[in-house]
Design an enzyme around this catalytic site. Structure first.
Site, mmCIF file in Angstrom:
data_model
loop_
_atom_site.group_PDB
_atom_site.id
_atom_site.type_symbol
_atom_site.label_atom_id
_atom_site.label_comp_id
_atom_site.label_asym_id
_atom_site.label_seq_id
_atom_site.Cartn_x
_atom_site.Cartn_y
_atom_site.Cartn_z
ATOM 1 N N GLY A 13 131.154 10.372 83.791
ATOM 2 C CA GLY A 13 130.928 11.787 84.099
ATOM 3 C C GLY A 13 131.281 12.609 82.869
ATOM 4 N N ALA A 15 134.015 13.950 81.897
ATOM 5 C CA ALA A 15 135.276 13.608 81.224
ATOM 6 C C ALA A 15 135.068 12.392 80.322
ATOM 7 C CB ALA A 15 136.367 13.334 82.256
ATOM 8 N N THR A 42 129.826 14.930 88.389
ATOM 9 C CA THR A 42 129.319 15.863 87.371
ATOM 10 C C THR A 42 127.848 16.180 87.594
ATOM 11 O OG1 THR A 42 130.880 14.952 85.773
ATOM 12 C CG2 THR A 42 128.994 16.170 84.878
ATOM 13 N N ALA A 45 127.107 19.039 89.999
ATOM 14 C CA ALA A 45 127.751 20.357 89.892
ATOM 15 C C ALA A 45 126.687 21.441 89.803
ATOM 16 C CB ALA A 45 128.659 20.389 88.665
ATOM 17 N N GLY A 48 129.051 26.014 87.649
ATOM 18 C CA GLY A 48 129.162 26.071 86.199
ATOM 19 C C GLY A 48 130.553 25.813 85.673
ATOM 20 N N GLU A 116 132.416 33.584 90.869
ATOM 21 C CA GLU A 116 132.726 32.720 92.026
ATOM 22 C C GLU A 116 134.062 33.141 92.634
ATOM 23 O OE1 GLU A 116 132.400 28.654 90.709
ATOM 24 O OE2 GLU A 116 130.232 28.782 90.551
ATOM 25 N N ASP A 223 138.727 5.309 93.152
ATOM 26 C CA ASP A 223 139.122 4.048 92.487
ATOM 27 C C ASP A 223 140.222 4.239 91.441
ATOM 28 O OD1 ASP A 223 136.947 3.300 93.968
ATOM 29 O OD2 ASP A 223 135.785 2.482 92.304
ATOM 30 N N HIS A 244 134.986 22.547 100.345
ATOM 31 C CA HIS A 244 134.090 23.618 99.914
ATOM 32 C C HIS A 244 133.627 24.344 101.170
ATOM 33 C CE1 HIS A 244 130.968 25.914 98.001
ATOM 34 N NE2 HIS A 244 131.346 25.462 96.822
ATOM 35 N N ARG A 290 138.967 29.657 97.667
ATOM 36 C CA ARG A 290 138.253 28.729 98.533
ATOM 37 C C ARG A 290 139.018 28.287 99.780
ATOM 38 N NH1 ARG A 290 135.198 24.550 94.742
ATOM 39 N NH2 ARG A 290 133.853 26.273 94.171
ATOM 40 N N HIS A 351 135.493 18.299 99.099
ATOM 41 C CA HIS A 351 134.804 18.606 97.840
ATOM 42 C C HIS A 351 135.553 18.142 96.602
ATOM 43 C CE1 HIS A 351 132.138 20.839 95.242
ATOM 44 N NE2 HIS A 351 133.107 21.614 94.790
ATOM 45 N N SER A 391 137.047 22.893 87.094
ATOM 46 C CA SER A 391 137.212 21.441 86.932
ATOM 47 C C SER A 391 136.340 20.866 85.821
ATOM 48 C CB SER A 391 136.948 20.704 88.243
ATOM 49 O OG SER A 391 135.762 21.142 88.810
ATOM 50 N N LEU A 392 135.114 21.365 85.670
ATOM 51 C CA LEU A 392 134.313 20.891 84.531
ATOM 52 C C LEU A 392 135.048 21.289 83.247
ATOM 53 C CD1 LEU A 392 130.670 21.783 85.688
ATOM 54 C CD2 LEU A 392 131.730 19.530 85.647
HETATM 55 P P1 FAD Z 1 132.702 12.190 87.704
HETATM 56 O O1 FAD Z 1 131.717 13.113 87.147
HETATM 57 O O2 FAD Z 1 132.748 12.036 89.154
HETATM 58 O O3 FAD Z 1 132.481 10.765 87.049
HETATM 59 C C1 FAD Z 1 133.205 9.642 87.497
HETATM 60 C C2 FAD Z 1 132.600 8.410 86.895
HETATM 61 O O4 FAD Z 1 133.453 7.299 87.123
HETATM 62 C C3 FAD Z 1 131.252 8.024 87.473
HETATM 63 O O5 FAD Z 1 130.430 7.617 86.416
HETATM 64 C C4 FAD Z 1 131.571 6.826 88.375
HETATM 65 O O6 FAD Z 1 130.515 5.946 88.547
HETATM 66 C C5 FAD Z 1 132.682 6.194 87.575
HETATM 67 N N1 FAD Z 1 133.569 5.308 88.326
HETATM 68 C C6 FAD Z 1 134.349 5.606 89.392
HETATM 69 N N2 FAD Z 1 135.043 4.518 89.785
HETATM 70 C C7 FAD Z 1 134.710 3.521 88.946
HETATM 71 C C8 FAD Z 1 135.072 2.153 88.827
HETATM 72 N N3 FAD Z 1 135.930 1.565 89.674
HETATM 73 N N4 FAD Z 1 134.500 1.415 87.844
HETATM 74 C C9 FAD Z 1 133.591 1.966 86.998
HETATM 75 N N5 FAD Z 1 133.214 3.251 87.053
HETATM 76 C C10 FAD Z 1 133.766 4.020 88.009
HETATM 77 N N6 FAD Z 1 133.181 21.737 89.188
HETATM 78 C C11 FAD Z 1 133.054 22.828 88.392
HETATM 79 O O7 FAD Z 1 133.906 23.076 87.546
HETATM 80 N N7 FAD Z 1 131.954 23.619 88.515
HETATM 81 C C12 FAD Z 1 130.981 23.385 89.424
HETATM 82 O O8 FAD Z 1 130.019 24.119 89.488
HETATM 83 C C13 FAD Z 1 131.118 22.266 90.285
HETATM 84 N N8 FAD Z 1 130.188 22.002 91.243
HETATM 85 C C14 FAD Z 1 130.294 20.854 91.981
HETATM 86 C C15 FAD Z 1 129.301 20.535 92.891
HETATM 87 C C16 FAD Z 1 129.344 19.335 93.590
HETATM 88 C C17 FAD Z 1 128.264 18.990 94.566
HETATM 89 C C18 FAD Z 1 130.427 18.449 93.376
HETATM 90 C C19 FAD Z 1 130.494 17.145 94.092
HETATM 91 C C20 FAD Z 1 131.438 18.783 92.503
HETATM 92 C C21 FAD Z 1 131.392 19.976 91.799
HETATM 93 N N9 FAD Z 1 132.391 20.333 90.890
HETATM 94 C C22 FAD Z 1 132.248 21.440 90.111
HETATM 95 C C23 FAD Z 1 133.469 19.410 90.603
HETATM 96 C C24 FAD Z 1 133.116 18.654 89.318
HETATM 97 O O9 FAD Z 1 131.750 18.331 89.344
HETATM 98 C C25 FAD Z 1 133.918 17.385 89.166
HETATM 99 O O10 FAD Z 1 135.271 17.637 89.351
HETATM 100 C C26 FAD Z 1 133.712 16.814 87.767
HETATM 101 O O11 FAD Z 1 132.343 16.642 87.535
HETATM 102 C C27 FAD Z 1 134.438 15.495 87.638
HETATM 103 O O12 FAD Z 1 134.069 14.918 86.421
HETATM 104 P P2 FAD Z 1 134.678 13.509 86.041
HETATM 105 O O13 FAD Z 1 134.063 13.138 84.737
HETATM 106 O O14 FAD Z 1 136.139 13.559 86.153
HETATM 107 O O15 FAD Z 1 134.179 12.540 87.215
HETATM 108 C C1 SIN Z 2 130.001 25.623 93.459
HETATM 109 O O1 SIN Z 2 128.987 25.769 92.786
HETATM 110 O O2 SIN Z 2 130.259 26.306 94.455
HETATM 111 C C2 SIN Z 2 130.956 24.572 93.070
HETATM 112 C C3 SIN Z 2 131.885 25.121 92.076
HETATM 113 C C4 SIN Z 2 133.103 24.264 91.982
HETATM 114 O O3 SIN Z 2 133.335 23.380 92.796
HETATM 115 O O4 SIN Z 2 133.886 24.532 91.066
#
Ligand code: FAD
Ligand code: SIN
Length: 553
Positions: A13, A15, A42, A45, A48, A116, A223, A244, A290, A351, A391-392
Site C-alpha cells: 500500500g 506505506a 490505499t 481511499a 484524500g 472533511e 496480519d 465510518h 467521525r 473502517h 492516515s494516508l
Molecule cells: P494498505 O494500503 O492496506 O496496504 C497493506 C498491504 O499489506 C497490502 O498490499 C496487503 O496485501 C499487504 N499485506 C497484508 N498482510 C500481508 C501479509 N501477511 N503478507 C503479505 N502482504 C500482506 N485514509 C485517508 O487518509 N484518506 C482517505 O481518503 C481514506 N479513504 C479510505 C477509504 C476506504 C474505502 C478505506 C478502506 C480506507 C480509507 N482511508 C483513507 C484509510 C487509508 O486508505 C489506509 O489507512 C491506508 O491506505 C493504509 O495504507 P497502508 O499502506 O498502511 O496499508
Molecule cells: C473518506 O473519504 O470519507 C475517507 C477518509 C478517511 O478515512 O480518512
C-alpha cells in the site's frame, strides 16, 4: 528456499511503496504482498490526504484539529511531526507522478482542497474521489523504474523470524530482541520461503475484515498486528476501531464508502422522514468528528428502528456533484440511486484501526530491526480517534521516517550476524478437507464483533464476545498446527487473534473516550485512563503493561 535482501517490506500500500522508493537508494528491497500488487486499503481511499497547503490554514490549526479528534490520547510530538512534514510529503507524491485535482484561483492553478469531518479548514488534497487508486498506480509506476526493488505478489507473510525460531532456542523467559525477516507462503508454488533482511518493515495495513460490515477489502485481516504480537512486540490501543459513518446501504453494495467529502461538500444527514438530525448532536453538525457522527447515526437507527439514514446532496448543482464525485455517482447509479436527485441510504461500517504496533518517531518497534508504518502501526498520531484523511498522510510521513532511520543504520556493521534459521517445519501436518468448518468460524467472529464489539459496547456484550472468540481461537490454533498452510488459514488465525486482542483492550478500558464508548462507563475518566492501552505477549499470556497477565488459554 531462502531469499536475502537488504530491506524486506511486507505490504504494497502507500506505506510500503513510498518507503520502498526511498529505501531503493540504500540497498536491495523485496516487497511481498499477499494478493495482486495494487490490492490494499490505499487503493480504495476516496477523500484524500490532509495537509496544510492553503494560505488561510496553519500548522497550529491542523495540530489542534488532530488533537481534538484524538480525545486526549494523541502524542503531541508525533502529531507535530505529521503536520509539519505534510506539505513536503505531498510535494514528493506529486514528484512521483500523483496527479491531484487542481482548480483555478485568480488565474493560478492551485491544488483543490476539500473539507472533511473535524477539520476547521479546507486541507484535503485529492484526486477527485479516487485518490487512493491514483496514488497506488502512480507509486507502482514509479517503482517499475527502480532496479533495486522486486515485488513478490501472492506471497503471504506467516510469521516474523525472531529468536524464537533459532536452532538453539533461548531460555524460556527470553524476550525476543531481533527480527531477521519472515517466513512467507509463496502461494503459487505452495512452498514456505525464508526472507532474510537487515531490516524488516511491517506495512500490512488494517483489520476491518474482523467485522461483518467494513469498507476494507479482503486483505485487511490484521496480519501485521498478529505477527508482531506473536513475536513479542508491544501493541497499543486496539479498542479504538473507527467506524465510518456513511457507507452505502444496499444488499449488494458491500459497504461501499460514501466519502466524508460529500458531507464536506454540503451533504446533509436526514432521517427516513427527511429530518436533519446532526445539529442535535454537535455544533459542527455533519462535519463533527467521525466518532460523534457514527454514534449519532447509531442512536437515530436505534430510536426509529429503521435500517438506514439518508445522506442528501440533491440541493447542490448536479453537474458539480458529478465532477467532484464521479466514482460515487457511477457506483450509486449501478444500484439505481441517482445521487443528484435522490438521497443516499447510508449506515456506518468498520473502517480504520487507530491502534497497532507501537513505534517511535522513526517507525522503530520494540523489536530490533523491525519497523512498522502505515495503518498497522501506532505512532501516537491518532489517539482515540483518527482525524479524517490523516492516515494516508501518516503513512507517507512515517515511511519517510523509517527510510531516514535505516539510512542512518546502513553503514553500521550487521549486528548480530543473521544466525542459522531453521527451515519451516511442516512435519506431521496434512491437507485438511474440513475447511468448511473454519469458514463458519470466520463469519461467526465477524458477526460477534459486529454485534457485541461495535459502536456502542457494554461489559456484558464484550464478555459474551470474548467467551466465544476464545473458544473459536482454540479450535483454529489446533487446526493450524495440524494442517499444511494455506492463505485462508493464515488469515483466519490472524483475524481471530486480533479480534481477541480488540475485545480484551475494550474490556480493559473502563471509561468512554473517542471511538470506545461503553454504557457501563459512559464518561471519560482523565485521572485514571488518559493513557494508551499497551499489551504484549509472553509465554502465551496476554500482558497489559504494568498489570497482571491474563491467561489466554
Ligand atoms: P494498505 O494500503 O492496506 O496496504 C497493506 C498491504 O499489506 C497490502 O498490499 C496487503 O496485501 C499487504 N499485506 C497484508 N498482510 C500481508 C501479509 N501477511 N503478507 C503479505 N502482504 C500482506 N485514509 C485517508 O487518509 N484518506 C482517505 O481518503 C481514506 N479513504 C479510505 C477509504 C476506504 C474505502 C478505506 C478502506 C480506507 C480509507 N482511508 C483513507 C484509510 C487509508 O486508505 C489506509 O489507512 C491506508 O491506505 C493504509 O495504507 P497502508 O499502506 O498502511 O496499508
Ligand atoms: C473518506 O473519504 O470519507 C475517507 C477518509 C478517511 O478515512 O480518512
Amino acid at each position: 528456499m531462502v531469499i536475502k535482501t537488504d530491506f524486506l517490506i511486507i505490504g504494497s500500500g502507500i506505506a510500503g511503496l513510498s518507503l520502498a522508493l526511498k529505501a531503493a537508494a540504500l540497498g536491495t528491497v523485496a516487497i511481498i504482498t499477499k494478493k495482486e500488487q495494487a490490492e490494499s486499503n490505499t487503493n480504495y481511499a476516496q477523500g484524500g490526504v490532509a495537509a496544510v497547503i492553503s494560505p488561510d490554514d496553519s500548522f497550529a490549526f491542523h495540530i489542534e484539529d488532530t488533537l481534538k479528534a484524538g480525545a486526549g490520547l494523541c502524542h503531541r510530538d508525533a502529531v507535530e511531526l505529521l503536520v509539519h512534514d505534510g506539505p513536503e510529503r505531498v510535494r514528493e507524491l506529486i514528484e512521483w507522478g500523483v496527479e491531484f485535482t487542481y482548480r483555478q484561483d485568480s488565474k493560478k492553478n492551485v491544488l483543490d482542497l476539500g473539507r472533511e469531518g473535524g477539520h476547521s479548514h479546507n486541507r484535503i488534497v485529492h484526486a477527485r474521489d479516487l485518490t487512493g487508486r491514483i496514488v497506488e498506480q502512480s507509486l507502482l509506476q514509479a517503482i517499475k523504474q527502480q532496479r533495486n526493488i522486486r515485488i513478490f505478489e501472492q506471497h503471504v507473510a506467516i510469521d516474523l523470524i525472531t529468536e524464537h525460531h533459532l536452532d538453539q532456542k533461548p531460555a524460556d523467559n527470553y524476550v525476543p530482541l531481533h527480527c531477521w525477516g519472515a517466513y512467507v507462503f509463496d502461494e503459487p508454488q505452495g512452498i514456505i520461503v525464508q526472507f532474510l533482511a537487515r531490516a524488516t518493515v511491517l506495512a500490512t495495513g488494517g483489520c476491518g475484515q474482523i467485522y461483518l460490515h467494513t469498507t476494507n477489502p479482503q486483505i485487511a485481516t490484521g496480519d501485521g498486528i498478529a505477527m508482531a504480537y506473536r513475536a513479542g512486540a508491544k501493541i497499543a490501543n486496539l479498542e479504538f476501531m473507527q467506524f465510518h459513518p456513511t457507507t452505502l446501504y444496499h444488499p449488494r453494495a458491500n459497504s461501499f464508502l460514501i466519502s466524508e467529502a460529500v458531507r464536506g461538500f454540503g451533504g446533509i444527514l436526514k432521517t427516513q422522514a427527511g429530518i436533519p438530525f446532526m445539529k442535535k448532536y454537535h455544533p459542527m453538525g455533519e462535519l463533527a468528528p467521525r466518532d460523534i457522527v457514527a454514534r449519532a447515526i447509531d442512536a437515530e437507527l436505534k430510536k426509529s428502528g429503521n435500517d438506514c439514514v439518508y445522506l442528501d446532496i440533491t440541493h447542490k448543482n448536479s453537474e458539480e456533484i458529478k465532477t467532484h464525485f464521479p466514482h460515487i455517482y457511477e457506483n450509486c447509479l449501478n444500484y439505481n440511486i441517482d445521487i443528484t436527485s435522490q438521497p443516499i441510504p447510508v449506515v456506518p461500517a468498520a473502517h480504520y484501526m487507530c491502534g497497532g504496533v507501537i513505534t517511535d518517531l522513526h517507525g522503530k518497534t520494540t523489536i530490533h530491526n523491525l519497523y512498522a508504518c502505515g495503518e498497522v502501526s501506532c505512532t501516537g498520531v491518532h489517539g482515540a480517534n483518527r482525524l479524517a484523511s490523516n492516515s494516508l498522510l501518516e503513512a507517507v510521513v512515517f515511511a519517510y521516517q523509517v527510510s531516514d532511520e535505516i539510512a542512518r543504520q546502513i553503514n553500521k556493521p550487521i549486528e548480530p550476524l543473521i544466525p542459522s534459521i531453521p527451515q519451516w517445519n511442516d512435519e506431521g501436518t496434512f491437507n485438511h478437507e474440513e475447511w468448511i468448518l473454519l469458514s463458519h468460524d470466520k463469519e461467526e467472529v465477524q458477526r460477534l464483533m459486529w454485534d457485541y464489539v461495535g459502536i456502542v459496547r457494554s461489559n456484558l456484550r464484550l464478555k459474551r464476545a470474548l467467551r466465544r472468540i476464545n473458544l473459536i481461537s482454540r479450535e483454529i490454533e489446533n487446526f493450524y498446527k495440524k494442517t499444511t498452510v494455506t492463505s485462508a488459514i493464515i488469515e483466519l488465525r490472524n483475524l481471530v487473534l486480533v479480534a481477541k486482542l480488540i475485545v480484551n483492550c475494550a474490556l480493559y478500558r473502563k471509561e468512554s473516550r473517542g471511538l470506545h464508548f461503553t454504557t457501563d462507563y459512559p464518561e471519560a475518566n482523565d485521572a485514571q485512563w488518559r493513557k494508551d492501552t499497551v499489551i504484549f505477549q509472553k509465554k502465551g499470556k496476554l500482558i497489559f503493561l504494568n498489570e497482571t497477565a491474563i491467561d489466554e488459554k
